[in-house]
Design an enzyme around this catalytic site. Structure first.
Site, PDB file in Angstrom:
ATOM      1  N   LYS A 102       0.827  -1.215   0.000  1.00 54.68           N
ATOM      2  CA  LYS A 102       0.000   0.000   0.000  1.00 54.68           C
ATOM      3  C   LYS A 102       0.866   1.273   0.000  1.00 54.68           C
ATOM      4  CE  LYS A 102      -3.996  -2.275   2.199  1.00 54.68           C
ATOM      5  NZ  LYS A 102      -5.028  -2.195   3.269  1.00 54.68           N
ATOM      6  N   ASN A 138      -2.063   0.378   6.638  1.00 53.39           N
ATOM      7  CA  ASN A 138      -1.593  -0.893   7.208  1.00 53.39           C
ATOM      8  C   ASN A 138      -0.719  -1.717   6.251  1.00 53.39           C
ATOM      9  OD1 ASN A 138      -3.633  -1.769   5.583  1.00 53.39           O
ATOM     10  ND2 ASN A 138      -4.831  -2.768   7.187  1.00 53.39           N
ATOM     11  N   TYR A 154     -12.201  -2.559  -4.008  1.00 55.98           N
ATOM     12  CA  TYR A 154     -12.747  -2.752  -2.659  1.00 55.98           C
ATOM     13  C   TYR A 154     -14.275  -2.695  -2.643  1.00 55.98           C
ATOM     14  CZ  TYR A 154      -8.299  -2.740  -0.049  1.00 55.98           C
ATOM     15  OH  TYR A 154      -7.073  -3.073   0.489  1.00 55.98           O
ATOM     16  N   HIS A 196      -2.088  -5.420   1.428  1.00 53.89           N
ATOM     17  CA  HIS A 196      -3.368  -6.103   1.201  1.00 53.89           C
ATOM     18  C   HIS A 196      -3.060  -7.533   0.794  1.00 53.89           C
ATOM     19  CE1 HIS A 196      -7.200  -7.340  -0.534  1.00 53.89           C
ATOM     20  NE2 HIS A 196      -6.477  -7.818  -1.517  1.00 53.89           N
ATOM     21  N   PHE A 198     -15.826   2.907   6.828  1.00 48.23           N
ATOM     22  CA  PHE A 198     -14.427   3.213   6.508  1.00 48.23           C
ATOM     23  C   PHE A 198     -14.150   3.256   5.008  1.00 48.23           C
ATOM     24  CE2 PHE A 198     -14.708  -1.409   7.287  1.00 48.23           C
ATOM     25  CZ  PHE A 198     -14.180  -1.923   6.121  1.00 48.23           C
ATOM     26  N   THR A 237      -5.333  -7.055  10.652  1.00 46.34           N
ATOM     27  CA  THR A 237      -5.672  -5.799   9.967  1.00 46.34           C
ATOM     28  C   THR A 237      -5.189  -4.576  10.740  1.00 46.34           C
ATOM     29  OG1 THR A 237      -7.659  -6.928   9.169  1.00 46.34           O
ATOM     30  CG2 THR A 237      -7.598  -4.533   8.918  1.00 46.34           C
ATOM     31  N   GLU A 293      -9.413 -10.944  -7.787  1.00 53.62           N
ATOM     32  CA  GLU A 293      -8.479  -9.827  -7.597  1.00 53.62           C
ATOM     33  C   GLU A 293      -7.285  -9.922  -8.545  1.00 53.62           C
ATOM     34  OE1 GLU A 293      -9.567  -9.005  -2.885  1.00 53.62           O
ATOM     35  OE2 GLU A 293      -7.572  -9.704  -3.407  1.00 53.62           O
ATOM     36  N   ARG A 341       2.653  -6.235   9.092  1.00 46.95           N
ATOM     37  CA  ARG A 341       1.925  -5.083   9.635  1.00 46.95           C
ATOM     38  C   ARG A 341       2.491  -4.647  10.988  1.00 46.95           C
ATOM     39  NH1 ARG A 341      -3.985  -7.081   7.409  1.00 46.95           N
ATOM     40  NH2 ARG A 341      -4.118  -5.639   5.647  1.00 46.95           N
TER      41      ARG A 341
END
Ligand code: RTP
Ligand code: MG
Length: 142
Positions: free
Chosen positions: A11, A114, A51, A117, A59, A93, A128, A104
């Site tokens: 990310k 975080n 997503y 993914h 969120f 998470t 995905e 993480r």
């Protein structure tokens, strides 16, 4: 045990922290092979589509804003039990709850930023991977 493929994203926070190599090294030293990879700066529409299962959750908007805040590194990992193995390497998470030694725990600062993914099951992994890579651009590690 079955050889699986899973989708992984490093990310924007982890890309900005310059730890792509350190995260790749964890995949490689734990039997996960990188069989496709590309760096992308996602558009809002791409992040929302990726997503989509979270659309409507409180969120969702922050998640999409975060995922489009900078470039991400997207890869397909292949190996024995790759989906669960990657989730195990990622940790919980919320990095505050992630086990010591997980990605993480070591590289993330908050539940929003975080670091990584990972697909959460065989069906999502398939969808995905196809979202980002045509089949001919995934090179089997075997
Ligand atoms: P990811 O999909 O990014 O691999 O993360 P995950 O499976 O561990 O978590 P998931 O439930 O799929 O949520 C996707 C991302 O949304 C953010 N989130 N925030 N504030 C919150 O309660 C909350 N819950 C989820 C996280 O950034 C999470 O990675
Ligand atoms: Mg998820």
């Amino acid at each position: 045990m079955a050889i699986e493929r899973t989708l992984s994203i490093i990310k924007p926070d982890a890309v900005a922290k310059n730890v792509i190599g350190k995260i790749y090294s964890r995949f490689e030293s734990n039997g996960l092979k990188i069989v496709a990879a590309r760096m992308r700066w996602l558009s809002r529409a791409e992040a929302e589509g990726f997503y989509a299962v979270h659309r409507g959750k409180p969120f969702f908007n922050d998640l999409v804003t975060f995922m489009t805040s900078g470039p991400v590194m997207i890869q397909v990992l292949e190996g024995e039990n790759a989906i669960a193995k990657n989730r195990e390497l990622m940790g919980a998470t919320d990095p505050k709850k992630a086990a010591p030694g997980t990605i993480r725990a070591d590289f993330a600062q908050s539940i929003d930023a975080n670091a990584v993914h990972g697909s959460d099951g065989p069906d999502t992994a398939k969808a995905e991977i196809a979202y980002f890579f045509p089949e001919m651009e995934v090179y089997s590690g075997r």
